[in-house]
Design a protein around this motif. Structure first.
Motif, PDB file in Angstrom:
ATOM      1  N   GLU A   1      -4.743   1.446  10.363  1.00  0.00           N
ATOM      2  CA  GLU A   1      -3.582   1.541   9.465  1.00  0.00           C
ATOM      3  C   GLU A   1      -3.250   0.184   8.864  1.00  0.00           C
ATOM      4  N   SER A   2      -3.314  -0.861   9.691  1.00  0.00           N
ATOM      5  CA  SER A   2      -3.042  -2.207   9.183  1.00  0.00           C
ATOM      6  C   SER A   2      -4.091  -2.610   8.152  1.00  0.00           C
ATOM      7  N   ARG A   3      -5.343  -2.245   8.386  1.00  0.00           N
ATOM      8  CA  ARG A   3      -6.396  -2.558   7.406  1.00  0.00           C
ATOM      9  C   ARG A   3      -6.118  -1.870   6.072  1.00  0.00           C
ATOM     10  N   GLU A   4      -5.685  -0.611   6.129  1.00  0.00           N
ATOM     11  CA  GLU A   4      -5.414   0.124   4.897  1.00  0.00           C
ATOM     12  C   GLU A   4      -4.256  -0.497   4.130  1.00  0.00           C
ATOM     13  N   LEU A   5      -3.250  -0.989   4.863  1.00  0.00           N
ATOM     14  CA  LEU A   5      -2.117  -1.636   4.206  1.00  0.00           C
ATOM     15  C   LEU A   5      -2.531  -2.939   3.545  1.00  0.00           C
ATOM     16  N   TRP A   6      -3.348  -3.743   4.219  1.00  0.00           N
ATOM     17  CA  TRP A   6      -3.808  -4.994   3.617  1.00  0.00           C
ATOM     18  C   TRP A   6      -4.600  -4.714   2.338  1.00  0.00           C
ATOM     19  N   LYS A   7      -5.470  -3.727   2.381  1.00  0.00           N
ATOM     20  CA  LYS A   7      -6.234  -3.373   1.184  1.00  0.00           C
ATOM     21  C   LYS A   7      -5.310  -2.943   0.050  1.00  0.00           C
ATOM     22  N   GLY A   8      -4.305  -2.121   0.393  1.00  0.00           N
ATOM     23  CA  GLY A   8      -3.385  -1.640  -0.634  1.00  0.00           C
ATOM     24  C   GLY A   8      -2.574  -2.738  -1.259  1.00  0.00           C
ATOM     25  N   TYR A   9      -2.049  -3.650  -0.433  1.00  0.00           N
ATOM     26  CA  TYR A   9      -1.213  -4.728  -0.974  1.00  0.00           C
ATOM     27  C   TYR A   9      -2.043  -5.701  -1.810  1.00  0.00           C
ATOM     28  N   ILE A  10      -3.224  -6.075  -1.324  1.00  0.00           N
ATOM     29  CA  ILE A  10      -4.042  -7.041  -2.066  1.00  0.00           C
ATOM     30  C   ILE A  10      -4.466  -6.473  -3.418  1.00  0.00           C
ATOM     31  N   ARG A  11      -4.925  -5.233  -3.434  1.00  0.00           N
ATOM     32  CA  ARG A  11      -5.340  -4.620  -4.705  1.00  0.00           C
ATOM     33  C   ARG A  11      -4.149  -4.422  -5.657  1.00  0.00           C
ATOM     34  N   SER A  12      -2.980  -4.081  -5.091  1.00  0.00           N
ATOM     35  CA  SER A  12      -1.801  -3.885  -5.942  1.00  0.00           C
ATOM     36  C   SER A  12      -1.399  -5.181  -6.625  1.00  0.00           C
ATOM     37  N   VAL A  13      -1.467  -6.291  -5.881  1.00  0.00           N
ATOM     38  CA  VAL A  13      -1.074  -7.577  -6.449  1.00  0.00           C
ATOM     39  C   VAL A  13      -2.084  -8.043  -7.488  1.00  0.00           C
ATOM     40  N   VAL A  14      -3.367  -7.863  -7.196  1.00  0.00           N
ATOM     41  CA  VAL A  14      -4.412  -8.353  -8.102  1.00  0.00           C
ATOM     42  C   VAL A  14      -4.514  -7.466  -9.342  1.00  0.00           C
ATOM     43  N   GLU A  15      -4.508  -6.157  -9.162  1.00  0.00           N
ATOM     44  CA  GLU A  15      -4.693  -5.227 -10.271  1.00  0.00           C
ATOM     45  C   GLU A  15      -3.391  -4.828 -10.949  1.00  0.00           C
ATOM     46  N   LEU A  16      -2.244  -5.207 -10.328  1.00  0.00           N
ATOM     47  CA  LEU A  16      -0.922  -4.832 -10.831  1.00  0.00           C
ATOM     48  C   LEU A  16      -0.816  -3.313 -11.023  1.00  0.00           C
ATOM     49  N   ALA A  17      -1.357  -2.587 -10.053  1.00  0.00           N
ATOM     50  CA  ALA A  17      -1.299  -1.130 -10.052  1.00  0.00           C
ATOM     51  C   ALA A  17      -1.616  -0.649  -8.648  1.00  0.00           C
ATOM     52  N   VAL A  18      -1.018   0.460  -8.256  1.00  0.00           N
ATOM     53  CA  VAL A  18      -1.281   1.027  -6.933  1.00  0.00           C
ATOM     54  C   VAL A  18      -2.670   1.652  -6.940  1.00  0.00           C
ATOM     55  N   PRO A  19      -3.525   1.322  -5.978  1.00  0.00           N
ATOM     56  CA  PRO A  19      -4.870   1.901  -5.948  1.00  0.00           C
ATOM     57  C   PRO A  19      -4.807   3.426  -5.882  1.00  0.00           C
ATOM     58  N   PRO A  20      -5.603   4.126  -6.651  1.00  0.00           N
ATOM     59  CA  PRO A  20      -5.528   5.590  -6.662  1.00  0.00           C
ATOM     60  C   PRO A  20      -6.040   6.223  -5.381  1.00  0.00           C
ATOM     61  N   SER A  21      -7.044   5.633  -4.758  1.00  0.00           N
ATOM     62  CA  SER A  21      -7.627   6.207  -3.538  1.00  0.00           C
ATOM     63  C   SER A  21      -7.260   5.337  -2.347  1.00  0.00           C
ATOM     64  N   ILE A  22      -6.039   5.505  -1.882  1.00  0.00           N
ATOM     65  CA  ILE A  22      -5.554   4.742  -0.734  1.00  0.00           C
ATOM     66  C   ILE A  22      -4.969   5.713   0.265  1.00  0.00           C
ATOM     67  N   ASN A  23      -5.306   5.543   1.541  1.00  0.00           N
ATOM     68  CA  ASN A  23      -4.896   6.484   2.588  1.00  0.00           C
ATOM     69  C   ASN A  23      -3.615   5.982   3.249  1.00  0.00           C
ATOM     70  N   LEU A  24      -2.488   6.188   2.558  1.00  0.00           N
ATOM     71  CA  LEU A  24      -1.198   5.752   3.069  1.00  0.00           C
ATOM     72  C   LEU A  24      -0.176   6.862   2.908  1.00  0.00           C
ATOM     73  N   LEU A  25       0.937   6.717   3.608  1.00  0.00           N
ATOM     74  CA  LEU A  25       2.019   7.697   3.538  1.00  0.00           C
ATOM     75  C   LEU A  25       2.805   7.516   2.235  1.00  0.00           C
ATOM     76  N   PRO A  26       3.553   8.548   1.840  1.00  0.00           N
ATOM     77  CA  PRO A  26       4.322   8.425   0.590  1.00  0.00           C
ATOM     78  C   PRO A  26       5.277   7.243   0.576  1.00  0.00           C
ATOM     79  N   GLY A  27       5.940   6.986   1.687  1.00  0.00           N
ATOM     80  CA  GLY A  27       6.858   5.849   1.735  1.00  0.00           C
ATOM     81  C   GLY A  27       6.145   4.522   1.582  1.00  0.00           C
ATOM     82  N   GLN A  28       4.948   4.406   2.160  1.00  0.00           N
ATOM     83  CA  GLN A  28       4.178   3.173   2.032  1.00  0.00           C
ATOM     84  C   GLN A  28       3.667   2.996   0.607  1.00  0.00           C
ATOM     85  N   ILE A  29       3.302   4.087  -0.049  1.00  0.00           N
ATOM     86  CA  ILE A  29       2.881   4.006  -1.444  1.00  0.00           C
ATOM     87  C   ILE A  29       4.049   3.581  -2.338  1.00  0.00           C
ATOM     88  N   GLN A  30       5.251   4.042  -1.982  1.00  0.00           N
ATOM     89  CA  GLN A  30       6.433   3.622  -2.732  1.00  0.00           C
ATOM     90  C   GLN A  30       6.659   2.118  -2.592  1.00  0.00           C
TER      91      GLN A  30
END
Length: 373
Positions: free
Chosen positions: A99-128
């Motif tokens: 879970e921690s790995r998935e969060l790191w991937k999501g945050y890093i890609r969101s900051v670099v790409e300035l968009a939430v990754p489309p294929s990310i395995n997170l809960l709705p609250g975490q995606i928010q």
């Protein structure tokens, strides 16, 4: 490329979006290092410990190429590896769990790409939370502002509505705390990483540690949401904990530290004879001190406040009783010899005033016959 320490401290860094411990290993390193990692703006900053103010290295994500999972085996079955590919180097990270790995991937890609990754395995609250991170990073890059200091404490409006199992710890600290205090409880409530959310951390054992984190977000109409596939609305944070306890048949137990207090008043007393010290218990009564006891204490306090001259004056003014001479004990008068002789003469020998015949016979036997003259 990993940069070395500069003069800027943590309080001077950009807004921190996500943080936690990561094991880091560059291509040129032979061993990995466990460092506290903070994603501040579009840069990863590394600290030896969480409480350190000066970072030791940093990675600028402007040379980002990709970030992928690393499926190579690890001695720690819960550990989750990932590869960060930059234009000039490749860095390998090891997160505490998947879970921690998935969060790191999501945050890093969101900051670099300035968009939430489309294929990310997170809960709705975490995606928010990732969406909010994208908005903050866009605002930061478009309008540079002074650095924001992150406060992990709960919102001030919610400080008075915290259950006893609330602990102001980070995600990793919560895991360590539950591991250390496994006999007391296996669930706690803690602040979220951004300070505007809460999280519930649980730890159970099934052929190893099973750790879960549940996001708890304030509802805009009131109450709190347990952010799972089917969100659960609870009126208060107490209701969140009660719901989890009830739905798990009390398998989840809140981690509460109960303070213990002494039942008896005790003190250390030194024996005046042998000099040995021992622990003694004071005698206590059920009710408050009696009125007479209070009067004695007040009198003692008043006497202690008086000076020696005032005490002497009180002694002189006290009424004095007349001292009477001792009364001698009555003397016992003994009878005089003349009176004793007179009494013996007056005592009759027998009713006729004569010597009894038995006495005369005894005298004859002893002295012989008495002749009459």
């Amino acid at each position: 490329m990993m940069g070395k320490l500069t003069a800027r401290q943590r309080s001077q860094l950009p807004t921190c979006y996500y943080e936690g411990y990561l094991e880091i290993r560059c291509f040129k390193d032979k061993t990995s290092r466990k460092l506290w990692t903070c994603l501040c703006g579009n840069t990863l900053f590394f600290f030896n410990e969480k409480r350190d103010t000066d970072y030791i290295e940093k990675v600028d994500l402007r040379g980002f190429v990709s970030i992928t999972d690393d499926s190579s085996p690890d001695r720690n079955l819960d550990a989750a590896r990932l590869n960060l590919q930059l234009k000039e180097e490749n860095i390998r990270f090891t997160a505490p769990n998947a879970e921690s790995r998935e969060l790191w991937k999501g945050y890093i890609r969101s900051v670099v790409e300035l968009a939430v990754p489309p294929s990310i395995n997170l809960l709705p609250g975490q995606i928010q939370m990732l969406k909010e991170t994208v908005e903050k990073e866009e605002a930061r890059t478009n309008n540079p502002s002074p650095p924001v200091v992150i406060n992990n404490a709960a919102p001030a409006s919610l400080q008075g509505d915290r259950p006893a199992c609330y602990h102001n710890v980070t995600r990793l600290e919560a895991e360590l705390l539950l591991e250390r205090e496994a006999e007391r409880g296996n669930m706690l409530l803690r602040p979220g990483s951004t300070g505007s959310y809460f999280a519930v951390t649980t730890r159970q054992h099934l052929e190893g540690s099973v750790i879960r984190h549940y996001l708890v977000t304030p509802n805009h109409t009131g109450g709190f949401l347990i952010d799972v596939d089917n969100p659960v609305l609870c009126a208060t944070l107490h209701g969140v904990i009660d719901y989890l306890v009830e739905k798990t048949d009390k398998v989840l137990t809140p981690l509460i530290f109960e303070e213990t207090y002494e039942k008896n008043i005790s003190f250390i007393c030194k024996d005046s004879e042998n000099g040995e010290s021992s622990l003694q218990q004071a005698l206590t009564s059920l009710g408050p001190p009696s009125a007479s006891h209070k009067k004695v204490e007040e009198k003692e306090k008043e006497m202690n406040r008086l000076s020696a001259a005032q005490l002497q004056q009180l002694h002189n003014e006290a009424p004095k009783k007349a001292i009477m001479p001792p009364v001698p004990a009555p003397r016992r008068l003994l009878p005089s010899p003349s009176r004793i002789h007179r009494d013996q003469k007056m005592r009759p020998t027998d009713p006729q005033g004569q010597i009894p015949l038995a006495a005369i016979s005894e005298l004859k036997l002893k002295f012989g016959p008495i002749s009459e003259s």
